[in-house]
Design a protein around this motif. Structure first.
Motif, PDB file in Angstrom:
ATOM      1  N   GLU A 180       4.041  -1.898 -12.818  1.00 54.99           N
ATOM      2  CA  GLU A 180       4.693  -2.666 -11.758  1.00 54.99           C
ATOM      3  C   GLU A 180       6.026  -2.027 -11.402  1.00 54.99           C
ATOM      4  O   GLU A 180       6.451  -1.038 -11.992  1.00 54.99           O
ATOM      5  CB  GLU A 180       4.899  -4.110 -12.213  1.00 54.99           C
ATOM      6  N   GLY A 181       6.671  -2.650 -10.416  1.00 59.39           N
ATOM      7  CA  GLY A 181       7.974  -2.180  -9.985  1.00 59.39           C
ATOM      8  C   GLY A 181       7.872  -1.108  -8.916  1.00 59.39           C
ATOM      9  O   GLY A 181       6.795  -0.673  -8.517  1.00 59.39           O
ATOM     10  N   SER A 182       9.014  -0.681  -8.458  1.00 55.66           N
ATOM     11  CA  SER A 182       9.078   0.366  -7.446  1.00 55.66           C
ATOM     12  C   SER A 182       8.490   1.643  -8.008  1.00 55.66           C
ATOM     13  O   SER A 182       8.735   2.010  -9.158  1.00 55.66           O
ATOM     14  CB  SER A 182      10.532   0.587  -7.026  1.00 55.66           C
ATOM     15  N   LEU A 208       2.156  -1.998  -8.289  1.00 58.33           N
ATOM     16  CA  LEU A 208       3.185  -1.059  -7.857  1.00 58.33           C
ATOM     17  C   LEU A 208       3.681  -1.426  -6.463  1.00 58.33           C
ATOM     18  O   LEU A 208       2.954  -1.997  -5.654  1.00 58.33           O
ATOM     19  CB  LEU A 208       2.627   0.357  -7.874  1.00 58.33           C
ATOM     20  N   SER A 209       4.923  -1.093  -6.176  1.00 60.93           N
ATOM     21  CA  SER A 209       5.532  -1.461  -4.904  1.00 60.93           C
ATOM     22  C   SER A 209       6.370  -0.300  -4.387  1.00 60.93           C
ATOM     23  O   SER A 209       6.347   0.795  -4.930  1.00 60.93           O
ATOM     24  CB  SER A 209       6.389  -2.725  -5.079  1.00 60.93           C
ATOM     25  N   GLY A 210       7.104  -0.580  -3.323  1.00 65.60           N
ATOM     26  CA  GLY A 210       7.923   0.460  -2.724  1.00 65.60           C
ATOM     27  C   GLY A 210       7.197   1.164  -1.598  1.00 65.60           C
ATOM     28  O   GLY A 210       6.092   0.798  -1.203  1.00 65.60           O
ATOM     29  N   ALA A 211       7.824   2.203  -1.087  1.00 66.01           N
ATOM     30  CA  ALA A 211       7.271   2.939   0.055  1.00 66.01           C
ATOM     31  C   ALA A 211       6.003   3.676  -0.356  1.00 66.01           C
ATOM     32  O   ALA A 211       5.885   4.180  -1.482  1.00 66.01           O
ATOM     33  CB  ALA A 211       8.301   3.925   0.592  1.00 66.01           C
ATOM     34  N   ILE A 212       5.051   3.735   0.551  1.00 67.16           N
ATOM     35  CA  ILE A 212       3.822   4.470   0.296  1.00 67.16           C
ATOM     36  C   ILE A 212       4.163   5.935   0.008  1.00 67.16           C
ATOM     37  O   ILE A 212       4.973   6.546   0.716  1.00 67.16           O
ATOM     38  CB  ILE A 212       2.853   4.346   1.498  1.00 67.16           C
ATOM     39  N   PRO A 213       3.604   6.537  -1.049  1.00 66.09           N
ATOM     40  CA  PRO A 213       3.975   7.906  -1.437  1.00 66.09           C
ATOM     41  C   PRO A 213       3.371   8.951  -0.502  1.00 66.09           C
ATOM     42  O   PRO A 213       2.416   9.649  -0.841  1.00 66.09           O
ATOM     43  CB  PRO A 213       3.417   8.022  -2.856  1.00 66.09           C
ATOM     44  N   SER A 214       3.945   9.063   0.683  1.00 64.72           N
ATOM     45  CA  SER A 214       3.401   9.986   1.685  1.00 64.72           C
ATOM     46  C   SER A 214       3.592  11.442   1.296  1.00 64.72           C
ATOM     47  O   SER A 214       2.931  12.327   1.858  1.00 64.72           O
ATOM     48  CB  SER A 214       4.060   9.722   3.039  1.00 64.72           C
ATOM     49  N   PHE A 233       2.303  -1.470  -1.774  1.00 63.03           N
ATOM     50  CA  PHE A 233       3.040  -0.436  -1.063  1.00 63.03           C
ATOM     51  C   PHE A 233       3.332  -0.895   0.366  1.00 63.03           C
ATOM     52  O   PHE A 233       2.535  -1.590   0.993  1.00 63.03           O
ATOM     53  CB  PHE A 233       2.255   0.878  -1.039  1.00 63.03           C
ATOM     54  N   THR A 234       4.482  -0.483   0.874  1.00 61.82           N
ATOM     55  CA  THR A 234       4.915  -0.874   2.209  1.00 61.82           C
ATOM     56  C   THR A 234       5.222   0.371   3.035  1.00 61.82           C
ATOM     57  O   THR A 234       5.088   1.496   2.577  1.00 61.82           O
ATOM     58  CB  THR A 234       6.169  -1.755   2.126  1.00 61.82           C
ATOM     59  N   GLY A 235       5.656   0.139   4.269  1.00 65.68           N
ATOM     60  CA  GLY A 235       6.052   1.236   5.138  1.00 65.68           C
ATOM     61  C   GLY A 235       4.929   1.694   6.042  1.00 65.68           C
ATOM     62  O   GLY A 235       3.927   1.009   6.231  1.00 65.68           O
ATOM     63  N   LYS A 236       5.094   2.880   6.584  1.00 67.84           N
ATOM     64  CA  LYS A 236       4.169   3.442   7.560  1.00 67.84           C
ATOM     65  C   LYS A 236       3.607   4.766   7.055  1.00 67.84           C
ATOM     66  O   LYS A 236       4.147   5.380   6.136  1.00 67.84           O
ATOM     67  CB  LYS A 236       4.880   3.658   8.899  1.00 67.84           C
ATOM     68  N   LEU A 237       2.504   5.183   7.660  1.00 62.64           N
ATOM     69  CA  LEU A 237       1.947   6.503   7.361  1.00 62.64           C
ATOM     70  C   LEU A 237       2.765   7.546   8.131  1.00 62.64           C
ATOM     71  O   LEU A 237       2.271   8.216   9.041  1.00 62.64           O
ATOM     72  CB  LEU A 237       0.469   6.568   7.767  1.00 62.64           C
ATOM     73  N   ASP A 238       4.000   7.650   7.730  1.00 57.56           N
ATOM     74  CA  ASP A 238       4.933   8.499   8.459  1.00 57.56           C
ATOM     75  C   ASP A 238       6.022   8.954   7.487  1.00 57.56           C
ATOM     76  O   ASP A 238       6.563   8.130   6.723  1.00 57.56           O
ATOM     77  CB  ASP A 238       5.527   7.703   9.629  1.00 57.56           C
TER      78      ASP A 238
END
Length: 764
Positions: A180-182, A208-214, A233-238
């Protein structure tokens, strides 16, 4: 310690009642060369043992391997080893591959022993019961190529610099744990050293959280398999890579919180993708036309997002290898089966809950291998074509018209064409040739008419039959009584004459059955030569068979129906249907008495005979309905008393006999006094339902008399208490003031003597 001593601690198999010695080639004979023994491999020059494969042996694991100091590969998979992983494994200093998967190891990792294996290239401890965090000393394993810890109970966060000096890591699987966690891969690895090396990454089913590991897509041109499923995971495919990732064949980022638009060059960057699952996210906007560049795509799942607009022609015209296409629960519009449609290999097509228009595909060969065909809840029109078929066929909530075709439905197990504008009769020619495997048949809310064909008895597997709100008439056919496995039946139409007494032969839940609330489908394994089988030297070190087996195109249908019970149209979905059973004969023109034989429906939970012309008394035999929760006999011509024997029915939530000619006193014992207040209630809606769950009691328009029982306050959850137009008398009991959830009370047109209380109820 020799191999023979090790053998003595391994499990002895039992065959035909006698012990069967495992590893029979391991014999105490000085003339026997151990390098020729089964499951043993030696160095061709030194003749020292370097590989020991003891999977599926069983027994005990203590310290009996430490003398094999030159061992390079140790395989102990799928045994019954339990307890902690022995720390003295660290004595096997030459070990390159350690397989401990599929055992019962528990506790934390053996930090001292494990981290001493500095030559280790493959570490597989998956499918155990290990707990705790990953030890930071894993950074000592500088030669590691494969790290597999999936399906354990490992937790905590992925700490920075956990494996800071990795040069060779190509495979990592930490899925199905509780990390868990970022989460940031940059904190776990030195990206400059991992760049262009990773091939397989699976971190699915964690917390797991935080920005998607792009960065994974940016820096690893050899990446083939990426699974981020079921995290937060959050954010964009960018930013999205600007160069093609021609090695990528599998990408799953479903069940996360990713939003924004899909990249315009999605298909150009991932031209060889075979599996793409972005479902259960928050993507919006239109599907880019570049998706047509993914010519090898086998599965595309974009369901449960906020995508909109028309589908690009490139998808339905060029992606001809598609076997599974799931676009349900979005806002797509336009004609799906356009003139450019060229997807002839589909096995599952799920378009439900969109705004698609137009008609259905008319080519019979299109449906030949179909498992799931779902166009429900759209705006489609036209007729249902001949030859339509699928194991799960969902056409409900559209505007289809015309008659049910005479050809098709040969393999159907679920057929739902409710809420359309179909007319005419159920064709006998269809029933005699199809529906032999059907479990759920839902024709509700159409304009179907005529009699129910006698051939309906040919449906031996039928569990749910929903024909309500049509224009069927005539007699209820006795052939329905031959459908012994039925659990839910809705026949609310214009049927006349009497209720067939043989309906007591139908089980209505009176059997033991394992869960049948869903159907599983496996289409095929993705195992193409240009896909997963090209994993470089890893194949020689690591057995990828289990992963190929896991990479299946799978789908399931969860049974979902609406049924009137407890005076509401309620939805029942999935495994809850194992507990639900009911018969709805309401809103017909049925006459005569309620058959006493209905008292044999011991497991039924809902019985609705309302809005008919039934006469006579309520049968005492209904006191045998020990599981009944909802009993509705309202709007008939029943007479006599409410049988006192009904007080033994402990699970009532709704009892309605309004608008009849019943007389006498209300039973003041058992459920009618307390409605099971002192007993636990088993409800088909909630297995932990509170005993005071009764929310409706309707006795209106009868000739009931006597006082209202003072135990009325025990109906603590009641919303509607309807006793109007009867002959009740005496005082209105003070205990009514305790019913805080009451919404409507109807005591009008009775003979109560006075009302002397000041009521102070909160607003409903």
């Amino acid at each position: 310690m020799g191999l023979l001593e090790l053998k003595s601690f391994l499990k002895q198999e039992v065959v035909d009642g006698s012990d069967h010695v495992v590893l029979p080639s391991w014999v105490d004979d000085p003339r026997s060369d151990c390098c020729g023994w089964e499951r043993v491999s030696c160095n061709s020059t030194t003749r020292r043992i370097v590989k020991l494969s003891l999977s599926l042996i069983g027994g005990f694991l203590y310290g009996y391997l430490i003398t094999l100091g030159r061992l390079e590969l140790l395989d102990l998979r799928r045994n019954y080893f339990n307890g902690s992983i022995p720390q003295n494994l660290g004595k096997l200093s030459s070990l390159k591959a350690l397989y401990l998967a599929g055992n019962l190891f528990k506790g934390s990792l053996p930090v001292p022993g494990l981290c001493e294996l500095r030559r280790l290239q493959v570490l597989d401890i998956s499918h155990n019961r290990l707990e705790g965090t990953l030890p930071s000393c894993l950074s000592n394993l500088t030669s590691l190529k494969v790290l597999d810890v999936h399906d354990n109970l490992l937790s905590g966060s992925i700490t920075p610099n956990l494996i800071p000096s990795q040069k060779f890591l190509q495979f990592i699987d930490i899925s199905n744990n509780v990390f868990e966690g970022s989460f940031s891969f940059s904190s776990m690895f030195n990206l400059s050293k991992l760049e262009h090396r990773l091939i397989w990454v699976d971190i699915s089913h964690n917390k797991l959280s935080g920005a998607i590991p792009s960065w994974l897509l940016q820096n690893n041109t050899d990446l083939k398999f990426l699974n981020l499923r079921n995290n937060s995971f959050t954010g964009k495919l960018d930013p999205f890579p600007q160069h093609p990732l021609s090695s990528m064949v599998h990408m799953d980022a479903s069940y996360n919180h990713i939003d924004g638009h899909l990249p315009k060059d999605l298909g150009i960057v991932l031209p060889n993708l075979q599996y793409l699952n972005l479902s259960y996210n928050f993507f919006k906007g239109e599907l880019p036309s570049s998706v047509g560049a993914m010519r090898k795509l086998l599965l595309l799942d974009l369901s449960f997002n906020n995508l909109s607009g028309k589908l690009p022609n490139e998808l339905v015209k060029i992606c001809t290898d598609l076997g599974v296409l799931k676009l349900n629960n979005n806002n797509f519009r336009g004609d799906f089966f356009s003139t450019d449609f060229n997807l002839s290999d589909l096995r599952a097509l799920e378009l439900g809950n969109n705004e698609f228009t137009g008609g259905l595909m008319t080519k019979e060969e299109f449906y030949a291998e179909m498992r799931i065909f779902d166009v429900s809840n759209n705006k489609m029109t036209g007729k249902i074509p001949n030859g339509i078929d699928a194991k799960v066929l969902l056409l409900q909530k559209n505007s289809f018209e015309g008659q049910i075709p005479c050809e098709g439905f040969f393999n159907a197990q679920v057929v739902d064409i409710s809420h359309n504008f179909l007319s005419g009769q159920i064709p006998s020619c269809l029933i005699s040739k199809a529906f032999s495997n059907v479990k759920l048949l839902n024709l509700r809310d159409n304009r179907l008419s005529g009699n129910i064909p006698a051939e309906i008895s040919f449906f031996p597997s039928l569990r749910i039959l929903l024909l309500g709100n049509n224009r069927f008439n005539g007699l209820i056919p006795r052939q329905l009584c031959q459908l012994r496995d039925i659990s839910i039946m809705d026949l609310s139409n214009f049927f006349s004459w009497s209720i067939p007494s043989c309906l007591s032969n139908v089980s209505f839940g009176n059997y033991f059955s394992y869960s049948w609330g869903n159907l599983m489908f496996s289409y095929w394994n993705i195992r193409h030569e240009d896909g997963y089988s090209d994993l470089y030297p890893l194949v020689r070190l690591y057995d990828f068979t289990s992963f190929w087996d896991n990479v299946k195109l799978e789908d399931q249908y969860v049974f979902n129906i609406d049924f009137v019970t407890k005076n509401n149209l309620l939805s029942f979905k999935g495994n809850i249907l194992d507990y639900m059973s009911g018969l709805d004969l309401s809103c017909n023109n049925l006459t005569g008495a309620i058959p006493r034989s209905l008292g044999k429906l011991f497991s039924i939970r809902a019985l609705n005979l309302s809005h008919n012309h039934l006469t006579g008394h309520i049968p005492v035999s209904l006191s045998n309905l020990s599981q009944i929760e909802s009993l509705d006999f309202s709007y008939n011509n029943l007479s006599g008393r409410i049988p006192s024997e009904l007080v033994d029915l402990n699970f009532f939530a709704v009892f309605s006999v309004a608008h009849n000619n019943l007389s006498g006193r209300i039973p003041d014992k058992g459920q009618f006094a307390t409605f099971g207040i002192n007993r636990p209630i088993l409800s088909c809606l909630s297995l932990s339902m509170d005993p005071s769950n009764v929310w409706l009691l309707n006795l209106q328009n009868n000739r009931l008399s006597g006082n209202i029982p003072i135990q009325i306050d025990l109906l603590s959850a009641i919303n509607f208490l309807l006793l109007g137009n009867n002959h009740f008398s005496g005082l209105i009991p003070r205990q009514l003031c305790q019913l805080r959830d009451i919404r409507i009370i109807d005591f009008c047109n009775n003979s109560f003597s006075e009302l002397i209380y000041s009521f102070s109820w909160s607003e409903a």
